[in-house]
Write a protein that holds these residues in place. Structure first.
Motif, PDB file in Angstrom:
ATOM      1  N   ARG A   1     -13.508 -27.263  -5.716  1.00 38.98           N
ATOM      2  CA  ARG A   1     -11.540 -27.623  -5.527  1.00 38.98           C
ATOM      3  C   ARG A   1     -11.657 -27.851  -4.395  1.00 38.98           C
ATOM      4  N   GLY A   2     -10.663 -29.102  -3.817  1.00 46.54           N
ATOM      5  CA  GLY A   2     -10.185 -29.133  -2.933  1.00 46.54           C
ATOM      6  C   GLY A   2     -10.797 -30.776  -2.759  1.00 46.54           C
TER       7      GLY A   2
ATOM      8  N   ILE B   1      -7.154 -34.740  -0.077  1.00 43.57           N
ATOM      9  CA  ILE B   1      -8.315 -35.849   0.488  1.00 43.57           C
ATOM     10  C   ILE B   1      -9.601 -35.918  -0.636  1.00 43.57           C
ATOM     11  N   ILE B   2      -9.241 -37.136  -1.587  1.00 42.92           N
ATOM     12  CA  ILE B   2     -10.287 -37.155  -2.454  1.00 42.92           C
ATOM     13  C   ILE B   2     -11.899 -36.394  -2.115  1.00 42.92           C
ATOM     14  N   TYR B   3     -12.592 -35.633  -2.900  1.00 42.23           N
ATOM     15  CA  TYR B   3     -13.675 -35.106  -2.284  1.00 42.23           C
ATOM     16  C   TYR B   3     -14.936 -36.299  -1.872  1.00 42.23           C
ATOM     17  N   ASN B   4     -15.103 -37.404  -2.560  1.00 45.27           N
ATOM     18  CA  ASN B   4     -16.262 -38.033  -2.226  1.00 45.27           C
ATOM     19  C   ASN B   4     -15.653 -39.175  -0.852  1.00 45.27           C
ATOM     20  N   ASP B   5     -14.326 -39.197  -0.618  1.00 42.85           N
ATOM     21  CA  ASP B   5     -13.862 -40.107   0.612  1.00 42.85           C
ATOM     22  C   ASP B   5     -15.243 -40.252   1.660  1.00 42.85           C
ATOM     23  N   THR B   6     -15.278 -41.915   1.610  1.00 43.45           N
ATOM     24  CA  THR B   6     -16.797 -41.994   2.031  1.00 43.45           C
ATOM     25  C   THR B   6     -16.115 -42.487   3.899  1.00 43.45           C
ATOM     26  N   ARG B   7     -15.482 -42.852   4.472  1.00 41.54           N
ATOM     27  CA  ARG B   7     -14.945 -42.081   5.616  1.00 41.54           C
ATOM     28  C   ARG B   7     -15.631 -40.538   5.708  1.00 41.54           C
ATOM     29  N   LEU B   8     -16.086 -39.252   4.844  1.00 41.58           N
ATOM     30  CA  LEU B   8     -15.622 -38.285   5.160  1.00 41.58           C
ATOM     31  C   LEU B   8     -17.331 -37.994   5.272  1.00 41.58           C
ATOM     32  N   ASN B   9     -17.566 -38.827   3.844  1.00 37.59           N
ATOM     33  CA  ASN B   9     -19.002 -39.366   3.559  1.00 37.59           C
ATOM     34  C   ASN B   9     -19.705 -37.565   3.711  1.00 37.59           C
ATOM     35  N   ILE B  10     -18.816 -36.719   3.095  1.00 32.60           N
ATOM     36  CA  ILE B  10     -19.343 -34.676   2.657  1.00 32.60           C
ATOM     37  C   ILE B  10     -20.924 -35.059   1.594  1.00 32.60           C
ATOM     38  N   ASP B  11     -21.426 -34.569   2.055  1.00 31.12           N
ATOM     39  CA  ASP B  11     -22.971 -33.966   1.446  1.00 31.12           C
ATOM     40  C   ASP B  11     -22.727 -32.815   0.968  1.00 31.12           C
TER      41      ASP B  11
ATOM     42  N   GLU C   1     -22.290 -33.191 -12.231  1.00 26.08           N
ATOM     43  CA  GLU C   1     -22.163 -32.006 -13.121  1.00 26.08           C
ATOM     44  C   GLU C   1     -21.092 -31.120 -11.961  1.00 26.08           C
ATOM     45  N   LEU C   2     -20.195 -32.262 -11.490  1.00 30.15           N
ATOM     46  CA  LEU C   2     -18.689 -31.657 -10.714  1.00 30.15           C
ATOM     47  C   LEU C   2     -18.048 -31.630 -11.573  1.00 30.15           C
ATOM     48  N   ILE C   3     -17.131 -30.172 -11.671  1.00 27.41           N
ATOM     49  CA  ILE C   3     -16.047 -30.219 -12.475  1.00 27.41           C
ATOM     50  C   ILE C   3     -14.910 -30.235 -11.425  1.00 27.41           C
ATOM     51  N   ILE C   4     -14.443 -30.835 -11.742  1.00 24.39           N
ATOM     52  CA  ILE C   4     -13.370 -31.036 -10.782  1.00 24.39           C
ATOM     53  C   ILE C   4     -11.678 -31.467 -11.948  1.00 24.39           C
ATOM     54  N   SER C   5     -10.605 -30.855 -11.647  1.00 20.96           N
ATOM     55  CA  SER C   5      -9.706 -30.540 -12.302  1.00 20.96           C
ATOM     56  C   SER C   5      -9.196 -31.969 -12.249  1.00 20.96           C
ATOM     57  N   GLU C   6      -7.976 -32.832 -12.976  1.00 18.07           N
ATOM     58  CA  GLU C   6      -7.184 -33.913 -12.966  1.00 18.07           C
ATOM     59  C   GLU C   6      -6.561 -34.352 -11.555  1.00 18.07           C
ATOM     60  N   LYS C   7      -5.988 -33.166 -10.700  1.00 19.00           N
ATOM     61  CA  LYS C   7      -4.966 -32.986  -9.976  1.00 19.00           C
ATOM     62  C   LYS C   7      -6.051 -33.641  -8.772  1.00 19.00           C
ATOM     63  N   ASP C   8      -7.081 -33.191  -8.362  1.00 17.93           N
ATOM     64  CA  ASP C   8      -8.001 -33.384  -7.308  1.00 17.93           C
ATOM     65  C   ASP C   8      -9.249 -34.878  -7.469  1.00 17.93           C
ATOM     66  N   LYS C   9      -9.645 -35.141  -9.062  1.00 22.66           N
ATOM     67  CA  LYS C   9      -9.609 -36.216  -9.257  1.00 22.66           C
ATOM     68  C   LYS C   9      -8.866 -37.492  -9.086  1.00 22.66           C
TER      69      LYS C   9
END
Length: 183
Positions: free
Chosen positions: A59-60, A146-156, A163-171
């Motif tokens: 979520r996020g 902000i998209i969860y996999n933003d390359t600038r943020l580079n969140i691990d 295996e991620l379950i993400i809402s259509e809105k968050d995608k």
């Protein structure tokens, strides 16, 4: 309660004093006076939110903008999550950096995410019940993300993307570069 400020100024990890015995445990999860002293400012929470999610639910990353910006005090009542805060304050020396912490029913830690930050979490246990306090009411027109996999943020996220379950809105959230400004 122990308060530890993270590398992101204004973000705090809270560790309550848990008193346990054969009957179970007791802890003070929130005290306005202790909290204000611990973070060095007064915050008045006006809304509590709770969610239940399964393993792999992400979520996020969400935030509110302008006069509707929200500070949050988050915790996990059941299960375990990887919790993330991203600094979106334009003049901050840590703009675009993130802090991650494991929050669980077992460790009883809480995470204070001030205004000007995006927030998200990933459920890493079979299920999790997530609870948080907000110091401002939700306003749909002021929501940002902000998209969860933003390359600038580079969140691990430490989880396989398939295996991620993400809402259509968050995608379809924008990148940090294209996201709404917090102020």
């Amino acid at each position: 309660m122990k308060f530890t400020e993270t590398k992101l100024k204004g973000c705090f990890i809270l560790e309550p004093n848990v008193i346990g015995d054969k009957r179970g445990y007791f802890m003070e999860s929130f005290n306005e006076i202790t909290f204000s002293k611990g973070i060095g400012q007064e915050i008045h929470f006006v809304q509590d939110n709770q969610s239940f999610s399964s393993k792999g639910v992400l979520r996020g990353l969400h935030y509110q903008t302008g006069e509707h910006a929200q500070a949050k005090l988050v915790r996990v009542l059941q299960g375990e999550v990887l919790d993330i805060a991203v600094d979106l304050r334009p003049n901050s020396p840590t703009f675009g950096q993130y802090e991650s912490i494991i929050l669980s029913a077992e460790n009883q830690k809480q995470f204070f995410v001030p205004k000007g930050f995006a927030h998200g979490f990933l459920v890493i246990s079979e299920t999790a019940t997530f609870f948080y306090k907000c110091d401002n009411f939700y306003n749909k027109e002021s929501e940002g993300g902000i998209i969860y996999n933003d390359t600038r943020l580079n969140i691990d996220w430490n989880f396989h993307e398939s295996e991620l379950i993400i809402s259509e809105k968050d995608k379809v959230l924008p990148s940090l570069e294209n996201a709404k400004k917090v102020w």
